[in-house]
Design a protein around this motif. Sequence first.
Motif, PDB file in Angstrom:
ATOM      1  N   ARG A   5      38.629  46.525  38.847  1.00 29.86           N
ATOM      2  CA  ARG A   5      38.670  46.712  37.392  1.00 29.86           C
ATOM      3  C   ARG A   5      38.166  45.470  36.675  1.00 29.86           C
ATOM      4  O   ARG A   5      37.433  45.573  35.680  1.00 29.86           O
ATOM      5  CB  ARG A   5      40.100  47.028  36.947  1.00 29.86           C
ATOM      6  N   ALA A   8      34.420  45.345  37.072  1.00 27.74           N
ATOM      7  CA  ALA A   8      33.798  46.371  36.227  1.00 27.74           C
ATOM      8  C   ALA A   8      33.798  45.951  34.768  1.00 27.74           C
ATOM      9  O   ALA A   8      32.837  46.226  34.024  1.00 27.74           O
ATOM     10  CB  ALA A   8      34.524  47.705  36.396  1.00 27.74           C
ATOM     11  N   PRO A 215      30.737  49.651  41.127  1.00 25.66           N
ATOM     12  CA  PRO A 215      32.194  49.854  41.096  1.00 25.66           C
ATOM     13  C   PRO A 215      32.645  51.071  41.897  1.00 25.66           C
ATOM     14  O   PRO A 215      33.700  51.042  42.548  1.00 25.66           O
ATOM     15  CB  PRO A 215      32.490  50.036  39.606  1.00 25.66           C
ATOM     16  N   TRP A 264      29.596  56.245  31.057  1.00 19.73           N
ATOM     17  CA  TRP A 264      29.940  55.107  31.908  1.00 19.73           C
ATOM     18  C   TRP A 264      31.433  54.790  31.800  1.00 19.73           C
ATOM     19  O   TRP A 264      32.127  54.621  32.817  1.00 19.73           O
ATOM     20  CB  TRP A 264      29.102  53.910  31.490  1.00 19.73           C
ATOM     21  N   LEU A 268      34.145  55.285  34.905  1.00 22.68           N
ATOM     22  CA  LEU A 268      35.004  54.193  35.365  1.00 22.68           C
ATOM     23  C   LEU A 268      36.472  54.584  35.254  1.00 22.68           C
ATOM     24  O   LEU A 268      37.275  54.291  36.153  1.00 22.68           O
ATOM     25  CB  LEU A 268      34.729  52.930  34.558  1.00 22.68           C
TER      26      LEU A 268
END
Length: 283
Positions: A5, A8, A215, A264, A268
Amino acid sequence: MKAIRFLAAIQAVACLGVSLMAIAAAGAGRNALLMQTLAAVVALGLAVVVTRFWRKAGWRYWLLVAACALALVWTLMSGVTLEGARRWLALGPVQLHTASLALPVAAWAFARGFEDRRVAPLAAALSFALLYQHDAASSLAWALALGAATLVRRPRQMVPWAVVVVAAVFAYAAWTEPDTLPAVPYVEGLIRAGFEASPVTGALVAILMFSLPAPFLLVAFSRSERRAEALALAALWTGWIAGNLFGNYPAPVLGYGAGPVLAWGLSLGLVLAEPSKEDEPGP
């Protein structure tokens, strides 16, 4: 997962900064820069909300795929048409690319819902809708996502494999159709426009765009219970990147456009979401 995380988040900040620099150099105006920044802020909020609450909702996977397919059909019926392509829904002054928001959810649901036999035919119907939207990049991305999820799951039944073949055939048909939409330098041809502005800008755009699947790959190799969905999303973004390289399709996340940026954040959130009771620890 916390480390992924964090990486990212760094990647997302870098993408926004380079995106604003590149699209400004390619000729985007002040309004475009403001819209791109606003889309990034909304995408961040979307990622946080999905991360916190998505897996706790107890979704029915076939309903998610069906909803995504219906969104594409609705776009075909009442969406914005440009040069024969009908891929966008108008929300006030903003035109959102429907597939950008539908496909991450559909790819996640397909990868998670292999046990439900209703998911596969709905995924094939979604492939058909993409073909009629004249969206070769999304058709390719969807076929790659289905293929990645099926390879991980390795089902004994032939139906999911048949769906992958159908999606691949439709993607091929989409790419053989002539694309009449003109390219916009700060939307589609961003790598070339970046290099024309400066080698550094072009290199940064290329590096960050090619890093977008990272990621999802990190999650796939660190969390075995999420491997199918993570690789499906990695393949989806790889397809969108390839679409930009080989056709007049938006540079995902880096190019101007709210849809890919929101997609995006959504992607994620889906792959980095907090675990639920359905998540089983990997071996």
